[in-house]
Design an enzyme around this catalytic site. Structure first.
Site, PDB file in Angstrom:
ATOM      1  N   SER A   1       0.814  -1.206   0.000  1.00 47.53           N
ATOM      2  CA  SER A   1       0.000   0.000   0.000  1.00 47.53           C
ATOM      3  C   SER A   1       0.861   1.275   0.000  1.00 47.53           C
ATOM      4  O   SER A   1       1.756   1.429  -0.828  1.00 47.53           O
ATOM      5  CB  SER A   1      -0.954  -0.048   1.197  1.00 47.53           C
ATOM      6  OG  SER A   1      -1.982   0.902   1.082  1.00 47.53           O
TER       7      SER A   1
ATOM      8  N   ASP B   1      -8.712  -4.647  -6.065  1.00 45.35           N
ATOM      9  CA  ASP B   1      -8.279  -3.777  -4.967  1.00 45.35           C
ATOM     10  C   ASP B   1      -9.143  -2.515  -4.986  1.00 45.35           C
ATOM     11  O   ASP B   1      -9.076  -1.720  -5.932  1.00 45.35           O
ATOM     12  CB  ASP B   1      -6.802  -3.424  -5.153  1.00 45.35           C
ATOM     13  CG  ASP B   1      -6.216  -2.636  -3.997  1.00 45.35           C
ATOM     14  OD1 ASP B   1      -6.978  -2.007  -3.245  1.00 45.35           O
ATOM     15  OD2 ASP B   1      -4.980  -2.658  -3.857  1.00 45.35           O
TER      16      ASP B   1
ATOM     17  N   HIS C   1      -7.297  -5.703  -1.446  1.00 51.40           N
ATOM     18  CA  HIS C   1      -6.119  -4.941  -1.003  1.00 51.40           C
ATOM     19  C   HIS C   1      -5.394  -5.660   0.137  1.00 51.40           C
ATOM     20  O   HIS C   1      -4.179  -5.862   0.078  1.00 51.40           O
ATOM     21  CB  HIS C   1      -6.561  -3.537  -0.566  1.00 51.40           C
ATOM     22  CG  HIS C   1      -5.426  -2.609  -0.286  1.00 51.40           C
ATOM     23  ND1 HIS C   1      -4.525  -2.214  -1.254  1.00 51.40           N
ATOM     24  CD2 HIS C   1      -5.039  -1.985   0.862  1.00 51.40           C
ATOM     25  CE1 HIS C   1      -3.628  -1.401  -0.718  1.00 51.40           C
ATOM     26  NE2 HIS C   1      -3.920  -1.245   0.564  1.00 51.40           N
TER      27      HIS C   1
END
Length: 201
Positions: free
Chosen positions: A109, A159, A182
């Site tokens: 991320s 995601d 995600h």
């Protein structure tokens, strides 16, 4: 003579399978440079514990616990300025403790963005061999990968947190996977196999 050798090989393989010994691990390990420690970099609101499943996978192919280092950012808001500096100091400490010349990085991320800012703004290129980002917000840290770093970006069209357009970055080995969320990028077995493959020389 050949038939005897083939029979012996067959017996050995059957024995390995019977006792649950993975016969592919040696092949998986052979091309990985275990002299380079791995630094795991979390995203917004995350922590070092996010990488439990990935650490377990890495240990299964030959890394020891002492090869794996997971940062805990003081500022968990994803702040690029602060986090890239903390990452710089953390990597310097890892290199000092291990005696290694470079590290490999696996980032999730916003950790991808923090990593890219470290590479492009804080002189990190010479200290990093490979970077693998998972759903990385890469383009918030740089518009392209700096030369001298082997960079892989793994991202998913499923995601809903970080768009694929942020993860795809010029100069990287961009790998699009499907059906992985995600957070699922941290635990999915297909993604973990891609991580191992891209840690190879």
């Amino acid at each position: 003579m050949k038939s005897i050798k083939h029979s012996l090989l067959g017996i050995i393989i059957l024995a390995l399978l019977f006792f649950g010994i993975p016969i592919t691990s040696a092949a998986q390990e052979s091309d990985i440079d275990f002299d380079k420690p791995v630094v795991l970099v979390h995203g917004i609101g995350g922590s070092s514990t996010n990488f439990y499943s990935i650490e377990r996978k890495l240990r299964s192919v030959g890394y020891s616990r002492s090869d794996l280092f997971a940062i805990n950012f003081t500022d968990r808001s994803g702040n690029n300025y602060r986090n890239s500096r903390q990452l710089r100091d953390y990597i310097d400490d890892v290199l000092r403790r291990t005696g290694a010349d470079q590290v490999n990085i696996i980032a999730h991320s916003m950790g991808g963005s923090n990593t890219l800012r470290y590479l492009t703004q804080l002189g990190g290129v010479s200290k990093v061999d490979k970077v693998i980002t998972l759903g990385g917000a890469n383009r918030l840290g740089a518009t392209s990968v700096p030369s001298g770093v082997d960079f892989t970006s793994i991202y998913s069209s499923s995601d809903l947190i970080v768009s694929t357009s942020l993860s795809r970055i010029s100069g990287a080995n961009n790998i699009h996977v499907y059906g992985v969320s995600h957070l699922g990028l941290l635990t999915n077995s297909r993604v973990q196999n891609l991580i191992v493959e891209n840690l190879k020389n």
